[in-house]
Each structure stands twice: as structure tokens, then as C-alpha cells.
Design a protein around this motif. Structure first.
Motif, mmCIF file in Angstrom:
data_model
loop_
_atom_site.group_PDB
_atom_site.id
_atom_site.type_symbol
_atom_site.label_atom_id
_atom_site.label_comp_id
_atom_site.label_asym_id
_atom_site.label_seq_id
_atom_site.Cartn_x
_atom_site.Cartn_y
_atom_site.Cartn_z
ATOM 1 N N GLY A 80 149.500 25.553 -3.141
ATOM 2 C CA GLY A 80 150.033 26.790 -3.707
ATOM 3 C C GLY A 80 151.388 27.173 -3.164
ATOM 4 N N ALA A 81 151.989 26.303 -2.363
ATOM 5 C CA ALA A 81 153.323 26.610 -1.825
ATOM 6 C C ALA A 81 154.284 26.815 -2.999
ATOM 7 C CB ALA A 81 153.816 25.470 -0.937
ATOM 8 N N PRO A 82 155.098 27.862 -2.953
ATOM 9 C CA PRO A 82 156.020 28.088 -4.066
ATOM 10 C C PRO A 82 157.091 27.012 -4.198
ATOM 11 C CG PRO A 82 156.376 29.698 -2.303
ATOM 12 C CD PRO A 82 155.167 28.898 -1.935
ATOM 13 N N ASP A 83 157.367 26.293 -3.121
ATOM 14 C CA ASP A 83 158.341 25.205 -3.148
ATOM 15 C C ASP A 83 157.603 23.928 -2.757
ATOM 16 O OD1 ASP A 83 160.739 23.837 -3.311
ATOM 17 O OD2 ASP A 83 161.701 24.879 -1.639
ATOM 18 N N ARG A 84 157.461 22.999 -3.719
ATOM 19 C CA ARG A 84 156.720 21.754 -3.497
ATOM 20 C C ARG A 84 157.631 20.582 -3.875
ATOM 21 N NH1 ARG A 84 153.690 25.045 -6.509
ATOM 22 N NH2 ARG A 84 153.855 23.681 -8.314
ATOM 23 N N VAL A 85 157.899 19.717 -2.906
ATOM 24 C CA VAL A 85 158.845 18.615 -3.087
ATOM 25 C C VAL A 85 158.089 17.294 -3.106
ATOM 26 C CG1 VAL A 85 160.892 17.472 -2.148
ATOM 27 C CG2 VAL A 85 160.595 19.942 -1.823
ATOM 28 N N GLY A 86 158.414 16.459 -4.085
ATOM 29 C CA GLY A 86 157.809 15.137 -4.164
ATOM 30 C C GLY A 86 158.633 14.235 -5.065
ATOM 31 N N TYR A 87 158.213 12.988 -5.124
ATOM 32 C CA TYR A 87 158.910 12.010 -5.959
ATOM 33 C C TYR A 87 158.619 12.248 -7.438
ATOM 34 C CZ TYR A 87 159.451 9.285 -1.648
ATOM 35 O OH TYR A 87 159.758 8.857 -0.384
ATOM 36 N N THR A 88 159.564 11.868 -8.273
ATOM 37 C CA THR A 88 159.343 11.885 -9.712
ATOM 38 C C THR A 88 158.362 10.760 -10.004
ATOM 39 O OG1 THR A 88 161.587 12.660 -10.089
ATOM 40 C CG2 THR A 88 160.460 11.648 -11.964
ATOM 41 N N THR A 97 157.649 21.384 -7.621
ATOM 42 C CA THR A 97 158.706 22.251 -8.154
ATOM 43 C C THR A 97 160.070 21.569 -8.026
ATOM 44 O OG1 THR A 97 158.939 23.395 -6.024
ATOM 45 C CG2 THR A 97 157.428 24.369 -7.650
ATOM 46 N N ARG A 98 160.170 20.602 -7.113
ATOM 47 C CA ARG A 98 161.394 19.790 -6.966
ATOM 48 C C ARG A 98 160.969 18.335 -6.990
ATOM 49 N NH1 ARG A 98 165.422 22.485 -2.520
ATOM 50 N NH2 ARG A 98 164.371 24.484 -2.350
ATOM 51 N N LEU A 118 163.551 13.138 0.301
ATOM 52 C CA LEU A 118 162.834 14.356 -0.069
ATOM 53 C C LEU A 118 163.371 15.577 0.688
ATOM 54 C CD1 LEU A 118 159.247 12.830 -0.018
ATOM 55 C CD2 LEU A 118 160.585 13.418 -2.058
ATOM 56 N N LEU A 119 164.051 15.347 1.800
ATOM 57 C CA LEU A 119 164.584 16.441 2.608
ATOM 58 C C LEU A 119 165.998 16.846 2.202
ATOM 59 C CD1 LEU A 119 163.340 15.205 6.096
ATOM 60 C CD2 LEU A 119 162.242 16.836 4.546
ATOM 61 N N THR A 120 166.703 15.946 1.529
ATOM 62 C CA THR A 120 168.091 16.193 1.150
ATOM 63 C C THR A 120 168.255 17.480 0.338
ATOM 64 O OG1 THR A 120 168.556 13.843 1.226
ATOM 65 C CG2 THR A 120 170.117 15.189 0.003
ATOM 66 N N PRO A 121 167.397 17.756 -0.663
ATOM 67 C CA PRO A 121 167.597 19.000 -1.419
ATOM 68 C C PRO A 121 167.332 20.263 -0.600
ATOM 69 C CG PRO A 121 165.620 17.886 -2.180
ATOM 70 C CD PRO A 121 166.311 16.959 -1.223
ATOM 71 N N LEU A 122 166.761 20.102 0.581
ATOM 72 C CA LEU A 122 166.509 21.250 1.461
ATOM 73 C C LEU A 122 167.673 21.484 2.416
ATOM 74 C CD1 LEU A 122 162.808 20.390 2.341
ATOM 75 C CD2 LEU A 122 163.647 21.959 0.573
ATOM 76 N N GLY A 123 168.714 20.657 2.279
ATOM 77 C CA GLY A 123 169.885 20.796 3.131
ATOM 78 C C GLY A 123 169.752 20.113 4.472
ATOM 79 N N VAL A 124 168.780 19.237 4.613
ATOM 80 C CA VAL A 124 168.599 18.500 5.861
ATOM 81 C C VAL A 124 169.513 17.277 5.827
ATOM 82 C CG1 VAL A 124 166.954 17.249 7.311
ATOM 83 C CG2 VAL A 124 166.229 19.316 6.094
#
Length: 160
Positions: A80-88, A97-98, A118-124
Motif C-alpha cells: 500500500g505504499a503510495p510510491d512503489r518502484v519496480g521494473y517494467t 507507481t514508477r 530502481l534508485l535513480t528516479p529517487l535521486g540516488v
């Protein structure tokens, strides 16, 4: 806990199956290791749904699926995290969500390099091995067990 990539107050939980737990338990950069036993069939699905409820109750802000398998995708979504990052991923990309592309030409890279995407869009920032060397604390009891097993197999038993 200090996170040197823009998230200084991050509480970092990491979900692993029992076989991988000894590798990450004791990591000083993790606040919590959640061990998720794997079961088959209806029992497994019910266990994953229960874990999903537990994750949702924790109210995580962000979930990153470093694995990309069906179970990991489901748990990421169930968090349920509002921001969920994973591969296409065909058939599972909607759970994130990303979504981050993983082109075929990148697949031969080391998995850590792939996961860093996967961390790049988070600015890492990209990994810098000299600034952030690999760390794996050695559990003394496990080291003795491994050395004993290697010795019984006739191999050198030095663990550094």
C-alpha cells in the motif's frame, strides 16, 4: 539510521525468504529484516496476504521491488505504499507507481547495478565502489560452521 543518499531519517525494512536471511540480518544499514517464509498453494497465498496486511499497517512511504518476481511484485503492491518502484514487467507493471525499463542489453550486468537503476528516479546517485565499498558483516557462529564444513570437504577454511 543514516542514509547517505538523501534520506537521512529513513527507516529501512528489507523482506527476504528464510534462506537469504542470514546474509542480511545484522546489516547495520537495515532497521528491520522481515523474513517471509514461502509456502505453496492456498496456504502460501494466505500467508502473503497476511504479510501484505502487516506491511500496509506499517504505512511505508516507499516500497522498492529489487527482485521483480511475481511474489515480490505482489508484496510491493500489497504494501500500500503510495510510491512503489519496480521494473517494467509484462502483466505486473501495474503494481508499481514508477516503472523502470530493464533493456536486454543491460541484463548481463551485475544484479546490483541493475537494481541500482530502481534508485535513480529517487535521486540516488549511481554506485561508487570506492565511496561505498561492499559490506557483509561476518557472523562468528556461521563462520565457524562454514570453516568446519570446508575442512570436512578438504578445502582451505580461511574466511576473511
Amino acid at each position: 539510521m543514516r542514509c547517505d543518499n538523501g534520506f537521512p531519517d529513513a527507516h529501512i525494512s528489507y523482506i527476504v525468504e528464510p534462506a537469504a536471511a542470514p546474509i542480511v540480518v545484522g546489516n547495520p544499514h537495515l532497521n528491520q529484516v522481515i523474513v517471509a517464509p514461502r509456502a505453496r498453494g492456498v496456504r502460501g497465498l494466505l500467508g502473503d496476504l497476511a504479510l501484505g496486511r502487516r506491511l500496509r499497517a506499517e504505512r511505508y512511504d516507499l516500497a522498492i521491488d529489487f527482485h521483480g518476481g511475481p511474489r515480490a511484485s505482489l508484496l510491493t503492491w500489497l504494501s500500500g505504499a503510495p510510491d512503489r518502484v519496480g521494473y517494467t514487467i509484462a502483466g505486473r507493471g501495474w503494481m508499481y507507481t514508477r516503472r523502470i525499463a530493464r533493456p536486454r542489453e543491460l541484463r548481463p550486468r551485475h544484479s546490483v547495478e541493475n537494481q541500482w537503476d530502481l534508485l535513480t528516479p529517487l535521486g540516488v546517485a549511481p554506485p561508487d565502489r570506492s565511496a561505498f565499498p561492499m559490506e557483509m558483516p561476518i557472523d562468528a557462529g556461521i563462520a565457524v560452521s562454514v570453516a568446519d564444513r570446508l575442512a570436512r570437504a578438504g578445502s582451505p577454511s580461511t574466511i576473511d
